[in-house]
Design an enzyme around this catalytic site. Structure first.
Site, PDB file in Angstrom:
ATOM      1  N   GLY A   1      -5.987   4.217  10.987  1.00 37.37           N
ATOM      2  CA  GLY A   1      -5.145   3.468  11.910  1.00 37.37           C
ATOM      3  C   GLY A   1      -5.816   3.028  13.196  1.00 37.37           C
ATOM      4  O   GLY A   1      -5.150   2.905  14.225  1.00 37.37           O
ATOM      5  N   SER A   2      -7.115   2.743  13.169  1.00 34.17           N
ATOM      6  CA  SER A   2      -7.759   2.291  14.415  1.00 34.17           C
ATOM      7  C   SER A   2      -7.225   0.928  14.844  1.00 34.17           C
ATOM      8  O   SER A   2      -7.088   0.655  16.033  1.00 34.17           O
ATOM      9  CB  SER A   2      -9.276   2.245  14.250  1.00 34.17           C
ATOM     10  OG  SER A   2      -9.669   1.198  13.394  1.00 34.17           O
TER      11      SER A   2
ATOM     12  N   MET B   1      -3.259  -0.031   2.352  1.00 34.99           N
ATOM     13  CA  MET B   1      -4.035  -0.299   1.150  1.00 34.99           C
ATOM     14  C   MET B   1      -3.137  -0.442  -0.080  1.00 34.99           C
ATOM     15  O   MET B   1      -3.339   0.208  -1.102  1.00 34.99           O
ATOM     16  CB  MET B   1      -5.058   0.834   0.929  1.00 34.99           C
ATOM     17  CG  MET B   1      -5.967   1.065   2.118  1.00 34.99           C
ATOM     18  SD  MET B   1      -6.716  -0.461   2.735  1.00 34.99           S
ATOM     19  CE  MET B   1      -8.113  -0.563   1.681  1.00 34.99           C
TER      20      MET B   1
ATOM     21  N   ASN C   1      -1.650  -9.606   8.317  1.00 32.56           N
ATOM     22  CA  ASN C   1      -2.596  -8.569   7.904  1.00 32.56           C
ATOM     23  C   ASN C   1      -3.958  -8.857   8.514  1.00 32.56           C
ATOM     24  O   ASN C   1      -4.273 -10.008   8.841  1.00 32.56           O
ATOM     25  CB  ASN C   1      -2.705  -8.563   6.366  1.00 32.56           C
ATOM     26  CG  ASN C   1      -3.702  -7.536   5.839  1.00 32.56           C
ATOM     27  OD1 ASN C   1      -3.677  -6.387   6.238  1.00 32.56           O
ATOM     28  ND2 ASN C   1      -4.595  -7.984   4.954  1.00 32.56           N
TER      29      ASN C   1
ATOM     30  N   HIS D   1      -8.047  -8.407   7.677  1.00 27.69           N
ATOM     31  CA  HIS D   1      -8.950  -8.154   6.549  1.00 27.69           C
ATOM     32  C   HIS D   1     -10.390  -8.232   7.065  1.00 27.69           C
ATOM     33  O   HIS D   1     -10.724  -9.168   7.811  1.00 27.69           O
ATOM     34  CB  HIS D   1      -8.710  -9.193   5.443  1.00 27.69           C
ATOM     35  CG  HIS D   1      -9.627  -9.054   4.277  1.00 27.69           C
ATOM     36  ND1 HIS D   1      -9.477  -8.078   3.309  1.00 27.69           N
ATOM     37  CD2 HIS D   1     -10.731  -9.763   3.923  1.00 27.69           C
ATOM     38  CE1 HIS D   1     -10.454  -8.207   2.423  1.00 27.69           C
ATOM     39  NE2 HIS D   1     -11.224  -9.213   2.771  1.00 27.69           N
TER      40      HIS D   1
ATOM     41  N   GLU E   1       2.096 -13.322  -1.520  1.00 28.44           N
ATOM     42  CA  GLU E   1       2.083 -12.412  -2.676  1.00 28.44           C
ATOM     43  C   GLU E   1       0.685 -12.134  -3.197  1.00 28.44           C
ATOM     44  O   GLU E   1       0.394 -11.066  -3.691  1.00 28.44           O
ATOM     45  CB  GLU E   1       2.961 -12.974  -3.791  1.00 28.44           C
ATOM     46  CG  GLU E   1       4.441 -12.864  -3.442  1.00 28.44           C
ATOM     47  CD  GLU E   1       5.344 -13.230  -4.630  1.00 28.44           C
ATOM     48  OE1 GLU E   1       6.049 -14.227  -4.489  1.00 28.44           O
ATOM     49  OE2 GLU E   1       5.311 -12.516  -5.648  1.00 28.44           O
ATOM     50  N   GLY E   2      -0.177 -13.150  -3.054  1.00 30.35           N
ATOM     51  CA  GLY E   2      -1.546 -12.938  -3.534  1.00 30.35           C
ATOM     52  C   GLY E   2      -2.290 -12.014  -2.577  1.00 30.35           C
ATOM     53  O   GLY E   2      -1.891 -11.829  -1.432  1.00 30.35           O
TER      54      GLY E   2
ATOM     55  N   ALA F   1     -14.682  -5.827  16.298  1.00 34.71           N
ATOM     56  CA  ALA F   1     -14.138  -7.184  16.426  1.00 34.71           C
ATOM     57  C   ALA F   1     -12.681  -7.242  15.956  1.00 34.71           C
ATOM     58  O   ALA F   1     -11.856  -7.964  16.532  1.00 34.71           O
ATOM     59  CB  ALA F   1     -14.986  -8.161  15.608  1.00 34.71           C
ATOM     60  N   GLU F   2     -12.357  -6.449  14.941  1.00 34.49           N
ATOM     61  CA  GLU F   2     -10.967  -6.412  14.449  1.00 34.49           C
ATOM     62  C   GLU F   2     -10.009  -5.979  15.548  1.00 34.49           C
ATOM     63  O   GLU F   2      -8.925  -6.557  15.726  1.00 34.49           O
ATOM     64  CB  GLU F   2     -10.847  -5.431  13.282  1.00 34.49           C
ATOM     65  CG  GLU F   2     -11.529  -5.876  12.003  1.00 34.49           C
ATOM     66  CD  GLU F   2     -11.392  -4.826  10.914  1.00 34.49           C
ATOM     67  OE1 GLU F   2     -10.271  -4.333  10.684  1.00 34.49           O
ATOM     68  OE2 GLU F   2     -12.414  -4.518  10.286  1.00 34.49           O
TER      69      GLU F   2
HETATM   70  C1  GRF Z   1     -10.453  -1.894   8.530  1.00 35.82           C
HETATM   71  O1  GRF Z   1     -11.679  -2.508   8.195  1.00 35.82           O
HETATM   72  C2  GRF Z   1      -9.330  -2.826   8.110  1.00 35.82           C
HETATM   73  O2  GRF Z   1      -9.664  -4.194   8.231  1.00 35.82           O
HETATM   74  C3  GRF Z   1      -9.187  -2.462   6.677  1.00 35.82           C
HETATM   75  O3  GRF Z   1      -9.235  -1.039   6.686  1.00 35.82           O
HETATM   76  C4  GRF Z   1     -10.220  -0.654   7.657  1.00 35.82           C
HETATM   77  C5  GRF Z   1      -9.753   0.541   8.421  1.00 35.82           C
HETATM   78  O4  GRF Z   1      -8.661   0.146   9.205  1.00 35.82           O
HETATM   79  N1  GRF Z   1      -7.977  -2.981   6.112  1.00 35.82           N
HETATM   80  P1  GRF Z   1      -7.931   1.181  10.220  1.00 35.82           P
HETATM   81  O5  GRF Z   1      -9.011   1.909  10.998  1.00 35.82           O
HETATM   82  O6  GRF Z   1      -7.123   2.133   9.351  1.00 35.82           O
HETATM   83  O7  GRF Z   1      -7.094   0.300  11.082  1.00 35.82           O
END
Ligand code: GRF
Length: 201
Positions: free
Chosen positions: A11-12, A89, A106, A108, A141-142, A172-173
């Protein structure tokens, strides 16, 4: 807007969004965190940040539809109007998306449409990419194929391992996600899916 964040792991990205939401000018108030995994590290982080976190373990439900409905019922009870998937996930079905059409996004860890799915960093390295990055997109959906909202670019350095690139993209996310939410609500009226924000991470 009342928002919720769905996680499966550390969950970062959730932490980055919750911290951004402390700013009163941020357009979303996150009122719930949902995880499909009881062992998600993000659950304790959410509680520490004052947001109620609830687990919906998939295996305790007879079907995917029941699992999704339980989550939808919880979100409705909390008056949630906007969903951020952040390291969630699991693919969500059309019936999960429909109540949140246009209001479920979302993040990615690749420059979509390149490298949808898993192991994005190793695939980028193997393909010889000199840049990589991350994408915030509308959920459809995809898998990883909804309209792009924002992207951030980072360099792929000589000798990069997947772990090194993952760490660079993750930083960066954390920045991109809060910027994308701000732009999605801040700038103008309806979300123009072509509204592109390029920020160099
Ligand atoms: C991140 O790279 C995110 O883009 C992917 O899962 C990784 C871990 O995310 N979906 P987080 O630290 O749980 O937010």
């Amino acid at each position: 807007k009342r928002g919720a964040i769905l996680i499966s792991g550390g969950g970062s990205n959730m932490v980055a969004l919750l911290e951004a939401a402390r700013d009163p000018s941020f357009p979303v108030e996150f009122v719930a965190v949902v995880s499909d995994k009881a062992n998600a590290g993000g659950l304790a982080k959410a509680e520490a940040l004052g947001v109620k976190a609830t687990v919906f373990e998939r295996r305790t439900y007879g079907s995917k539809a029941d699992h999704e409905q339980a989550i939808l019922d919880h979100l409705a009870a909390e008056g949630v109007e906007f969903l951020c998937l952040a390291g969630y996930m699991r693919l969500v079905s059309g019936s999960f998306i429909r109540p949140f059409e246009g209001r479920i996004i979302n993040i990615h860890p690749s420059l979509l449409p390149l490298f949808p799915g898993l192991h994005t960093h190793q695939r980028a390295i193997d393909a010889g990419m000199k840049v990589s990055g991350c994408t915030v997109h509308h959920v459809t959906e995809g898998m990883d194929e909804g309209p792009v909202i924002a992207q951030a670019v980072v360099p792929v350095l000589t000798g990069d391992t997947a772990e090194a690139l993952a760490a660079r993209v993750l930083t960066a996310e954390h920045k991109l996600y809060r910027t994308a939410v701000t732009r999605l609500f801040g700038a103008g009226t309806a979300t123009d899916d072509r509204q592109m924000l390029i920020s160099l991470g």
